[in-house]
Design a protein around this motif. Structure first.
Motif, PDB file in Angstrom:
ATOM      1  N   ASP A   1     -22.077  15.057  24.977  1.00  0.00           N
ATOM      2  CA  ASP A   1     -22.215  13.851  25.718  1.00  0.00           C
ATOM      3  C   ASP A   1     -22.700  12.723  24.640  1.00  0.00           C
ATOM      4  N   ALA A   2     -23.348  12.996  23.773  1.00  0.00           N
ATOM      5  CA  ALA A   2     -23.939  12.098  22.547  1.00  0.00           C
ATOM      6  C   ALA A   2     -22.689  11.541  21.967  1.00  0.00           C
ATOM      7  N   ARG A   3     -21.762  12.447  21.529  1.00  0.00           N
ATOM      8  CA  ARG A   3     -20.613  12.241  21.053  1.00  0.00           C
ATOM      9  C   ARG A   3     -19.614  11.062  21.692  1.00  0.00           C
ATOM     10  N   ALA A   4     -19.551  11.473  22.908  1.00  0.00           N
ATOM     11  CA  ALA A   4     -18.704  10.543  23.998  1.00  0.00           C
ATOM     12  C   ALA A   4     -19.237   9.276  24.390  1.00  0.00           C
ATOM     13  N   ALA A   5     -20.711   9.413  24.379  1.00  0.00           N
ATOM     14  CA  ALA A   5     -21.619   7.790  24.353  1.00  0.00           C
ATOM     15  C   ALA A   5     -21.059   7.201  23.196  1.00  0.00           C
ATOM     16  N   LEU A   6     -21.112   7.882  21.880  1.00  0.00           N
ATOM     17  CA  LEU A   6     -20.990   7.020  20.758  1.00  0.00           C
ATOM     18  C   LEU A   6     -19.534   6.582  20.813  1.00  0.00           C
ATOM     19  N   ASP A   7     -18.705   7.191  21.167  1.00  0.00           N
ATOM     20  CA  ASP A   7     -17.235   6.872  20.897  1.00  0.00           C
ATOM     21  C   ASP A   7     -17.015   5.620  21.992  1.00  0.00           C
ATOM     22  N   ARG A   8     -17.899   5.689  23.388  1.00  0.00           N
ATOM     23  CA  ARG A   8     -17.678   4.836  24.296  1.00  0.00           C
ATOM     24  C   ARG A   8     -18.245   3.392  23.528  1.00  0.00           C
ATOM     25  N   ILE A   9     -19.407   3.454  22.834  1.00  0.00           N
ATOM     26  CA  ILE A   9     -19.945   2.300  22.442  1.00  0.00           C
ATOM     27  C   ILE A   9     -19.093   1.840  21.090  1.00  0.00           C
ATOM     28  N   THR A  10     -18.488   2.713  20.232  1.00  0.00           N
ATOM     29  CA  THR A  10     -17.775   2.187  19.151  1.00  0.00           C
ATOM     30  C   THR A  10     -16.716   1.348  19.888  1.00  0.00           C
ATOM     31  N   SER A  11     -16.093   1.886  21.004  1.00  0.00           N
ATOM     32  CA  SER A  11     -14.878   1.370  21.397  1.00  0.00           C
ATOM     33  C   SER A  11     -15.371  -0.172  22.134  1.00  0.00           C
ATOM     34  N   LEU A  12     -16.556  -0.238  22.868  1.00  0.00           N
ATOM     35  CA  LEU A  12     -16.952  -1.522  23.226  1.00  0.00           C
ATOM     36  C   LEU A  12     -17.134  -2.248  22.256  1.00  0.00           C
TER      37      LEU A  12
END
Length: 272
Positions: free
Chosen positions: A40-51
């Motif tokens: 979940d943390a990795r997925a959240a980091l990917d979303r933040i990086t994308s945003l």
């Protein structure tokens, strides 16, 4: 601006998902639940990086941070050395100085409009380097000059207008919003409330006249820039407005009397 499904609050990212870390996490045991949290943390980091990447792309193309080119002689007088998109500029006295504001942008392919300036000459505009194929003239808009100016802001990137009446703050705000939306700028030949920059000719000297004869060849002018978008102290530049060839350019500094010469001239006695 962004998809709702692709965003989560900080609280949602911090608290465990009841579907992931609740029943299923408890059924799988401690080690399995820790692995899910890491995912979940990795997925959240990917979303933040994308945003972050998308926000950076949007900010790089925002119209209020862009600029239109201006004449090299005027670059030291304007914040950022360019005409800010959405900006308003006032040139109270000099038509030639106002035309110079349009020159570089027109040469770069921008559409320009001139509203309420019947003395604006086509020959002078062409000599200044303005593309006549991308120039719209409305010499006499009458009492509808503000409405015409706003309409021109929809089709031209730089609008030169002469205020023919009182301009109220509400009209200024609406026109400024339209300029930002359309990616344009306004140059007022006269005063303009809340102008980002005001350019004034504060001193000038003509040359060319000899001892009672000759022709005016060029004008050396001191131009001062002030306004809420300028520096704390007004910026000043010496310009040839115009030079002998009709162009507008920075003037060569005139050395002051005695500069660079430390010799002292003393009277001497001359034998008779």
């Amino acid at each position: 601006m962004f998809e709702h499904e692709g965003m989560q609050s900080a609280a949602a990212l911090r608290s465990p998902d009841p579907e992931r870390g609740g029943r299923s996490g408890a059924a799988r045991g401690g080690p399995r639940r820790g692995t899910d949290h890491l995912g979940d943390a990795r997925a959240a980091l990917d979303r933040i990086t994308s945003l972050r990447s998308r926000v950076a792309d949007m900010e790089s193309t925002r119209v209020d941070t862009a600029g239109l080119p201006t004449a090299p002689a005027l670059e030291p007088l304007l914040p950022g050395g360019a005409i800010r998109v959405g900006g308003t500029y006032a040139v109270p006295e000099s038509v030639l100085l106002a035309i110079t504001m349009l020159q570089a942008a027109s040469a770069a392919g921008a559409w320009c409009a001139v509203v309420g300036v019947p003395s604006f000459g086509i020959e002078a505009a062409a000599a200044a380097g303005i593309d006549l194929e991308r120039l719209v003239l409305v010499p006499d808009p009458g009492d509808q000059w503000l409405a015409v100016t706003a309409a021109m802001a929809d089709v031209a990137q730089i609008v030169l207008t002469r205020p023919l009446g009182r301009v109220v703050p509400g009209d200024v705000a609406r026109l400024s919003a339209r300029l930002r939306q359309r990616g344009g700028a306004l140059v007022a030949l006269g005063s303009w409330p809340g102008a980002d920059v005001t350019l004034r000719v504060t001193a000038s000297t003509w040359s060319g006249i000899g001892q009672g004869h000759g022709h005016l060849t060029e004008r050396r002018a001191t131009v001062t820039a002030s306004g809420r978008a300028g520096a704390v102290r007004p910026a000043t530049a010496e310009l040839l407005l115009p030079a002998a060839d009709g162009a507008v350019r920075a003037a060569t500094p005139v050395p002051s009397v005695g500069s660079g010469d430390t010799r002292v001239l003393r009277p001497v006695a001359v034998a008779s």
